[in-house]
Write a protein that holds these residues in place. Sequence first.
Motif, PDB file in Angstrom:
ATOM      1  N   SER A 138     -15.379   6.942   0.763  1.00 47.19           N
ATOM      2  CA  SER A 138     -15.813   7.086  -0.631  1.00 47.19           C
ATOM      3  C   SER A 138     -15.196   5.996  -1.494  1.00 47.19           C
ATOM      4  N   PHE A 139     -16.039   5.161  -2.127  1.00 47.94           N
ATOM      5  CA  PHE A 139     -15.517   4.123  -3.004  1.00 47.94           C
ATOM      6  C   PHE A 139     -14.786   4.741  -4.194  1.00 47.94           C
ATOM      7  N   VAL A 140     -15.267   5.870  -4.689  1.00 51.68           N
ATOM      8  CA  VAL A 140     -14.617   6.536  -5.819  1.00 51.68           C
ATOM      9  C   VAL A 140     -13.193   6.932  -5.442  1.00 51.68           C
ATOM     10  N   GLU A 141     -13.032   7.496  -4.237  1.00 53.19           N
ATOM     11  CA  GLU A 141     -11.695   7.892  -3.793  1.00 53.19           C
ATOM     12  C   GLU A 141     -10.827   6.666  -3.553  1.00 53.19           C
ATOM     13  N   PHE A 142     -11.410   5.611  -3.013  1.00 53.67           N
ATOM     14  CA  PHE A 142     -10.663   4.373  -2.805  1.00 53.67           C
ATOM     15  C   PHE A 142     -10.133   3.851  -4.141  1.00 53.67           C
ATOM     16  N   ALA A 143     -11.006   3.796  -5.158  1.00 52.31           N
ATOM     17  CA  ALA A 143     -10.599   3.306  -6.479  1.00 52.31           C
ATOM     18  C   ALA A 143      -9.524   4.205  -7.084  1.00 52.31           C
ATOM     19  N   ARG A 144      -9.661   5.506  -6.900  1.00 53.43           N
ATOM     20  CA  ARG A 144      -8.678   6.452  -7.438  1.00 53.43           C
ATOM     21  C   ARG A 144      -7.297   6.184  -6.838  1.00 53.43           C
ATOM     22  N   GLN A 145      -7.239   5.975  -5.542  1.00 62.53           N
ATOM     23  CA  GLN A 145      -5.961   5.724  -4.889  1.00 62.53           C
ATOM     24  C   GLN A 145      -5.335   4.407  -5.350  1.00 62.53           C
ATOM     25  N   VAL A 146      -6.155   3.385  -5.488  1.00 54.72           N
ATOM     26  CA  VAL A 146      -5.640   2.083  -5.926  1.00 54.72           C
ATOM     27  C   VAL A 146      -5.112   2.165  -7.354  1.00 54.72           C
TER      28      VAL A 146
ATOM     29  N   GLY B 295       1.008   1.865 -10.508  1.00 56.04           N
ATOM     30  CA  GLY B 295       2.262   2.090 -11.214  1.00 56.04           C
ATOM     31  C   GLY B 295       3.376   2.631 -10.342  1.00 56.04           C
ATOM     32  N   LEU B 296       3.107   2.849  -9.064  1.00 56.57           N
ATOM     33  CA  LEU B 296       4.101   3.475  -8.198  1.00 56.57           C
ATOM     34  C   LEU B 296       4.860   2.484  -7.323  1.00 56.57           C
ATOM     35  N   THR B 297       4.284   1.319  -7.082  1.00 58.69           N
ATOM     36  CA  THR B 297       4.918   0.368  -6.161  1.00 58.69           C
ATOM     37  C   THR B 297       6.339   0.031  -6.591  1.00 58.69           C
ATOM     38  N   THR B 298       6.508  -0.337  -7.842  1.00 55.88           N
ATOM     39  CA  THR B 298       7.838  -0.684  -8.356  1.00 55.88           C
ATOM     40  C   THR B 298       8.751   0.533  -8.397  1.00 55.88           C
TER      41      THR B 298
ATOM     42  N   ILE C 208       8.950   3.103  -6.527  1.00 54.11           N
ATOM     43  CA  ILE C 208       9.480   3.541  -5.233  1.00 54.11           C
ATOM     44  C   ILE C 208      10.174   2.408  -4.480  1.00 54.11           C
ATOM     45  N   GLY C 209      10.272   1.231  -5.124  1.00 53.98           N
ATOM     46  CA  GLY C 209      10.912   0.097  -4.467  1.00 53.98           C
ATOM     47  C   GLY C 209      10.038  -0.521  -3.399  1.00 53.98           C
ATOM     48  N   GLY C 210       8.702  -0.416  -3.558  1.00 61.98           N
ATOM     49  CA  GLY C 210       7.778  -0.969  -2.585  1.00 61.98           C
ATOM     50  C   GLY C 210       7.749  -2.488  -2.613  1.00 61.98           C
ATOM     51  N   ARG C 211       7.333  -3.080  -1.499  1.00 70.00           N
ATOM     52  CA  ARG C 211       7.277  -4.541  -1.386  1.00 70.00           C
ATOM     53  C   ARG C 211       5.860  -5.072  -1.510  1.00 70.00           C
ATOM     54  N   HIS C 212       4.871  -4.196  -1.482  1.00 69.88           N
ATOM     55  CA  HIS C 212       3.475  -4.610  -1.503  1.00 69.88           C
ATOM     56  C   HIS C 212       2.678  -3.535  -2.237  1.00 69.88           C
ATOM     57  N   TRP C 213       1.564  -3.945  -2.869  1.00 69.40           N
ATOM     58  CA  TRP C 213       0.785  -2.960  -3.637  1.00 69.40           C
ATOM     59  C   TRP C 213       0.283  -1.815  -2.757  1.00 69.40           C
ATOM     60  N   VAL C 214       0.127  -2.059  -1.462  1.00 70.85           N
ATOM     61  CA  VAL C 214      -0.301  -0.995  -0.554  1.00 70.85           C
ATOM     62  C   VAL C 214       0.736   0.123  -0.505  1.00 70.85           C
TER      63      VAL C 214
ATOM     64  N   GLY D 215       2.338   1.344  -2.972  1.00 73.54           N
ATOM     65  CA  GLY D 215       2.018   2.232  -4.080  1.00 73.54           C
ATOM     66  C   GLY D 215       0.819   3.111  -3.767  1.00 73.54           C
ATOM     67  N   VAL D 216      -0.174   2.541  -3.114  1.00 75.31           N
ATOM     68  CA  VAL D 216      -1.343   3.322  -2.704  1.00 75.31           C
ATOM     69  C   VAL D 216      -0.931   4.432  -1.744  1.00 75.31           C
ATOM     70  N   ASN D 217      -0.094   4.088  -0.779  1.00 82.42           N
ATOM     71  CA  ASN D 217       0.366   5.093   0.180  1.00 82.42           C
ATOM     72  C   ASN D 217       1.101   6.236  -0.507  1.00 82.42           C
ATOM     73  N   GLU D 218       1.933   5.876  -1.475  1.00 85.10           N
ATOM     74  CA  GLU D 218       2.666   6.908  -2.215  1.00 85.10           C
ATOM     75  C   GLU D 218       1.714   7.793  -3.011  1.00 85.10           C
ATOM     76  N   ALA D 219       0.717   7.178  -3.618  1.00 87.25           N
ATOM     77  CA  ALA D 219      -0.272   7.944  -4.385  1.00 87.25           C
ATOM     78  C   ALA D 219      -1.027   8.916  -3.480  1.00 87.25           C
ATOM     79  N   GLN D 220      -1.319   8.489  -2.281  1.00 83.95           N
ATOM     80  CA  GLN D 220      -2.005   9.360  -1.325  1.00 83.95           C
ATOM     81  C   GLN D 220      -1.197  10.628  -1.067  1.00 83.95           C
ATOM     82  N   LEU D 221       0.095  10.459  -0.830  1.00 87.30           N
ATOM     83  CA  LEU D 221       0.941  11.608  -0.511  1.00 87.30           C
ATOM     84  C   LEU D 221       1.118  12.533  -1.710  1.00 87.30           C
ATOM     85  N   ARG D 222       1.334  11.948  -2.879  1.00 87.65           N
ATOM     86  CA  ARG D 222       1.556  12.780  -4.066  1.00 87.65           C
ATOM     87  C   ARG D 222       0.329  13.617  -4.412  1.00 87.65           C
TER      88      ARG D 222
END
Length: 260
Positions: free
Chosen positions: A71-79, A84-87, A89-95, A97-104
């Motif tokens: 789903s493109f809508v779900e993809f956009a939602r996760q991105v 705002g989560l990458t920094t 959580i101390g992430g090194r790449h924008w992905v 932040g996406v991973n963190e958003a998925q879990l939350r």
Amino acid sequence: MPAEHFPIDVAAIGRIAHQEAMQLAAEENTRFHNLLLQLGTDDWQKGTDCARWSVRDVAVHVTASAEAQASFVEFARQVIRGRGLTTKIGGRHWVDGVNEAQLRARSHITAEEIPSRWDHASAAALTARQQLPPAVGALRLLPLGSVDGVEFGWQPLSYLFDIGFTRDVWMHRIDICRATGRPVNPTPEHDGRIVEDIIAEWATRHKEPFCLKLTGPAGGTFIRAEDPEIDCFELDAIDCCRLLSGRGTPKGVLRNLLPL
């Protein structure tokens, strides 16, 4: 005679194209689902090789990724949520932040729900990947940039939609197997082909000569060497891919990573 007895020049490896990629994806989806069905109550909170992630977190991430593929809508939602989560959580790449958003966003999902949710999401994702028009897949729309020191730049959508997402599921299946003591049960036709493709791409990301003797059912001997007497670096095929992905402490030529 096992394939590992015949050295393969990495330049001669045929890369995985769309049709084969979809067959591998379907098989990997089934293997991941079967693994989830085997997990007991005590397994889900066990730690994995992925920093801060439990078995449940890994399974939720893989499922959420499939939902985004479908789903493109779900993809956009996760991105958007991940920006705002990458920094934070101390992430090194924008992905990250996406991973963190998925879990939350999926903290409410119970372990018992995960296998059926994966089964549904992975089937929908596979359909979307199968139907991706070649012209769209060729568009360089993925700003991967630098990952763990490896420069990817802008990649075509097919980089992920063909084999990239399958590699992710495959490696996370291995993460869960290692965390829970379940066997990976690799086969030459499936795991061996994924390993071969990983080594072929990895060889394009650096220029060092090498000889890798990868053992186990997924293994083979891969070379790129001007000196035919170069010593072979011997290790298990799956362990090699784990090291290349940043899991563990790679040595020698394996310090050239290929984040999966």
